[in-house]
Design an enzyme around this catalytic site. Structure first.
Site, short mmCIF file in Angstrom:
data_model
loop_
_atom_site.label_atom_id
_atom_site.label_comp_id
_atom_site.label_asym_id
_atom_site.label_seq_id
_atom_site.Cartn_x
_atom_site.Cartn_y
_atom_site.Cartn_z
N CYS A 398 0.84 -1.30 0.07
CA CYS A 398 -0.18 0.10 0.20
C CYS A 398 0.94 1.22 0.06
O CYS A 398 2.08 1.17 -0.14
CB CYS A 398 -0.96 0.07 1.25
N ASP A 399 0.30 2.32 0.09
CA ASP A 399 1.24 3.53 -0.20
C ASP A 399 2.16 3.71 1.10
O ASP A 399 3.36 4.06 0.89
CB ASP A 399 0.36 4.92 -0.18
#
Length: 511
Positions: A398-399
């Site tokens: 994810c980010d």
């Protein structure tokens, strides 16, 4: 009109990218901030167990370790290990050339150092004679770092000192004027637009560290991280909601309040925009209570879990912090209750699913992803690719590499273990992904395009939600079938001579 709208979108995208980049330098180092906060809370003269020797670590960690980690991370984000080293050298120059902790300077010099060495390598990389690569690489890093450190010492350090002092004075004026609760009018909607990490770690954490260094605590750490408003909203859905939103709200409340994953309540707000008023009111009430009670934390609470919040509370500060959380939850609950009870729609199932997908799209936009492009990457049969590949490692990306990806990895890790397979399942930020053979990368749909750019040779699987994707069972079945195919091939094709590794390699190619 179209140009104006395009300009607004461009400005929003720029702000989101900058905010995401700033938070990306801080979030991987939150553990260091927490360590500093614990040492401060325990060993300073007003701490739980005063110890002058151990307290001597507080100031060096604040002035040197934390800014250097940020600068190192910023340089690494731009240009890997070489960028990290030059970014750290440049950051040290600004640290020594200033009189205050250099978090803002580190956020500027770290990436700039990485950018400078990257440009050097881009220009001279193909001009280096064979055999001189190590010599040139080492001296170029050292010389560029040396120049940047000198420039930062004389130029950037004094400038950032003045800038930091001005910002700190502005924050102090707002607090003293009793206007800080009004900040939640902007913070709560910005969180739901997925600017939460940018606000908390890109803006509030550096300013809060400055304040905590002077007073021993900072209320700024509680502005975004307070789990009360989200808890109140989800409890209101639990008692007064309808359909899928009502049935899922209790589990979401537990994840949000204890797990600290605030993003989980965003779709509930988007489903009924009037509920923005509930979380805003809860945020204002929580901050107002913290203001009059003199609440604060010694360091950033990340994630925004009640456990993390209480862990960072100073000695004697538990009651005031808890009251701020309760105030936020109660006010948010009451306002949301009124809104939900006044709603006469027959069902929320369809709206909830639609708004959950809208939240995913907004998250993609906040990460700078092109939702049109990503929709073409995740094909309906992407899980089938797992059966055709030899998978030895699975990464949820994810980010930030925390929160939702960690939870997804935990879910699939248990399924892999229950299936009796020896496959590593971990989580990572997309920026830290490394392209390698035998890798399966699982991302949310809006981030698949970025993951594919970082790992073009990996097998990619896109999911809508890390917490309850039906694709996990398909992945497990395909991994089991893949393993069975390899085993059968090896058994059916025994080798009279040659080593076993060659046989296994042949079996893998034949599958």
């Amino acid at each position: 009109m179209e140009q104006t709208e395009s300009g607004k979108k461009g400005s929003k995208a720029f702000i989101q990218r900058v905010g995401s980049y700033l938070s990306g330098m801080v979030m991987p180092n939150i553990g260091a901030f927490i360590a500093w906060g614990i040492i401060t809370a325990l060993f300073i003269p007003d701490g739980y167990w005063p110890n002058a020797d151990l307290a001597s670590m507080v100031d060096p960690m604040l002035k040197f370790l934390l800014p250097l980690l940020i600068g190192y991370t910023g340089g690494s984000m731009v240009y890997g290990q070489r960028g990290a080293v030059v970014g750290a050298i440049a950051t040290f120059g600004v640290i020594i050339g200033s009189e205050v902790p250099m978090f803002i300077g580190a956020m500027a010099l770290g990436p700039f150092g990485g950018y400078c060495i990257k440009k050097f390598d881009d220009f001279f990389g193909d001009k280096i004679k064979a055999g001189f690569e190590m010599l040139v690489n080492n001296f170029s890093s050292g010389i560029i770092g040396f120049i940047l450190a000198i420039g930062a010492y004389y130029g950037v350090g004094p400038f950032v000192t003045v800038l930091t002092g001005a910002m700190a004075s502005g924050v102090a004026w707002i607090v003293n004027a009793g206007l800080l609760p009004l900040a939640n009018i902007f913070i709560e909607p910005a969180k739901i637009l997925f600017l939460n990490n940018a606000i908390n770690h890109g803006i509030l954490t550096p300013l809060g560290i400055e304040q905590a260094a002077e007073t021993g605590k900072s209320i700024l750490f509680l502005l975004e991280a307070n789990p009360g408003p989200g808890l109140g909203l989800l409890l209101a859905y639990t008692f007064f909601g309808k359909g899928a939103a009502k049935s899922s709200a209790p589990g979401a409340a537990l994840i949000q309040f204890v797990g600290g994953i605030h993003e989980i309540y965003f779709p509930y707000v988007l489903m009924k925009p009037l509920l923005f008023l509930a979380v805003i009111a809860g945020g204002v009430a929580g901050t107002f209570t913290n203001t009059i009670m003199g609440s604060g934390l010694v360091a950033a609470a990340s994630p925004g879990s009640i456990i993390a919040v209480l862990a960072m509370a100073p000695k004697g500060g538990y009651l005031s912090v808890i009251l701020g959380v309760i105030a936020g939850a109660v006010v948010s609950f009451l306002v949301a209750m009124i809104i939900l009870k006044a709603d006469k729609s027959h069902s929320e199932s369809d709206d909830f699913e639609a708004k959950r997908q809208e939240a995913q799209a907004m998250k993609a936009e906040s990460k700078g992803a092109n939702t049109t492009a990503t929709s073409t990457v995740a094909s309906p049969d992407d899980v089938a690719k797992v059966k055709q590949a030899t998978i030895s490692k699975i990464i949820f990306a994810c980010d930030a590499g925390m929160g939702s990806s960690a939870m997804g990895a935990s879910i699939l890790r248990k399924k892999v273990k229950d299936a009796g397979m020896d496959i590593s399942v971990t989580n990572s930020s997309i920026n830290n992904l490394k392209d390698e053979e035998g890798l399966l990368v699982i991302t949310q749909e809006e981030l698949t395009a970025r993951a594919k750019q970082k790992t073009p040779h990996a097998t990619q699987v896109s999911v809508e939600n890390f917490l309850n994707s039906p694709k996990y069972e398909e992945i497990i079945e395909n991994l089991k079938n893949n393993q069975s195919t390899v085993d059968e091939t090896v058994t059916a094709r025994p080798m009279d001579t040659g080593d076993a590794g060659e046989a296994l390699d042949l079996a893998r190619r034949s599958s």
